[in-house]
Enzyme design. Sequence first.
Site, PDB file in Angstrom:
ATOM      1  N   HIS A  42       0.828  -1.169  -0.030  1.00 57.80           N
ATOM      2  CA  HIS A  42      -0.144   0.072   0.111  1.00 57.80           C
ATOM      3  C   HIS A  42       0.855   1.324  -0.044  1.00 57.80           C
ATOM      4  O   HIS A  42       0.873   2.079   0.826  1.00 57.80           O
ATOM      5  CB  HIS A  42      -0.977  -0.010   1.424  1.00 57.80           C
ATOM      6  CG  HIS A  42      -1.750  -1.279   1.265  1.00 57.80           C
ATOM      7  ND1 HIS A  42      -2.915  -1.387   0.698  1.00 57.80           N
ATOM      8  CD2 HIS A  42      -1.734  -2.470   1.871  1.00 57.80           C
ATOM      9  CE1 HIS A  42      -3.628  -2.308   0.760  1.00 57.80           C
ATOM     10  NE2 HIS A  42      -3.011  -2.985   1.532  1.00 57.80           N
ATOM     11  N   HIS A  51       1.750   1.739  -5.703  1.00 56.64           N
ATOM     12  CA  HIS A  51       0.253   0.987  -5.941  1.00 56.64           C
ATOM     13  C   HIS A  51      -0.584   2.196  -6.413  1.00 56.64           C
ATOM     14  O   HIS A  51      -1.542   2.002  -7.313  1.00 56.64           O
ATOM     15  CB  HIS A  51      -0.076   0.444  -4.576  1.00 56.64           C
ATOM     16  CG  HIS A  51      -1.313   0.125  -4.642  1.00 56.64           C
ATOM     17  ND1 HIS A  51      -2.055  -1.046  -5.236  1.00 56.64           N
ATOM     18  CD2 HIS A  51      -2.322   0.475  -3.436  1.00 56.64           C
ATOM     19  CE1 HIS A  51      -3.381  -1.199  -5.005  1.00 56.64           C
ATOM     20  NE2 HIS A  51      -3.504  -0.367  -4.014  1.00 56.64           N
ATOM     21  N   HIS A  77      -5.715   6.950  -2.448  1.00 59.01           N
ATOM     22  CA  HIS A  77      -6.622   5.957  -2.050  1.00 59.01           C
ATOM     23  C   HIS A  77      -5.982   5.284  -0.721  1.00 59.01           C
ATOM     24  O   HIS A  77      -6.550   4.667   0.350  1.00 59.01           O
ATOM     25  CB  HIS A  77      -7.377   4.894  -2.840  1.00 59.01           C
ATOM     26  CG  HIS A  77      -6.570   3.855  -3.190  1.00 59.01           C
ATOM     27  ND1 HIS A  77      -5.566   3.973  -4.199  1.00 59.01           N
ATOM     28  CD2 HIS A  77      -6.424   2.637  -2.831  1.00 59.01           C
ATOM     29  CE1 HIS A  77      -5.108   2.811  -4.275  1.00 59.01           C
ATOM     30  NE2 HIS A  77      -5.545   2.167  -3.463  1.00 59.01           N
ATOM     31  N   ASP A  78      -4.657   4.994  -0.617  1.00 63.48           N
ATOM     32  CA  ASP A  78      -4.021   4.221   0.291  1.00 63.48           C
ATOM     33  C   ASP A  78      -3.137   4.923   1.347  1.00 63.48           C
ATOM     34  O   ASP A  78      -2.454   4.575   1.776  1.00 63.48           O
ATOM     35  CB  ASP A  78      -3.243   3.022  -0.084  1.00 63.48           C
ATOM     36  CG  ASP A  78      -4.205   1.635  -0.116  1.00 63.48           C
ATOM     37  OD1 ASP A  78      -5.404   1.680   0.609  1.00 63.48           O
ATOM     38  OD2 ASP A  78      -3.905   0.748  -0.993  1.00 63.48           O
TER      39      ASP A  78
END
Length: 94
Positions: A36, A40, A84-85
């Site tokens: 993550h 990614h 998003h992470d």
Amino acid sequence: ELFRLFGLFEAMAIDRSLFKQFLVQVEMTYLDNPYHNSMHGGDVCQASAHFLTAIRQAFPCRSAFPLGFTSLEVCALLLAGLVHDIGHPGTNNA
């Protein structure tokens, strides 16, 4: 490059220099873990762009974006993929 290909710099009046600074901050904000991470985030952004392109090719339309998406929606999708992470500790897959 994806934002240029989708015409988002012009459509959203995004300053390229500020955007580059934003991307550097995004990369620096991701935690250092095996999955993550910022790579990614970039992969998810690129995959989202691929899906948009594939949909546009499969379902041609007069709009610049598939399924009647607006430039704001496409921009939001790509940015969401990038970030998003951020902050994910990498201790699980949730």
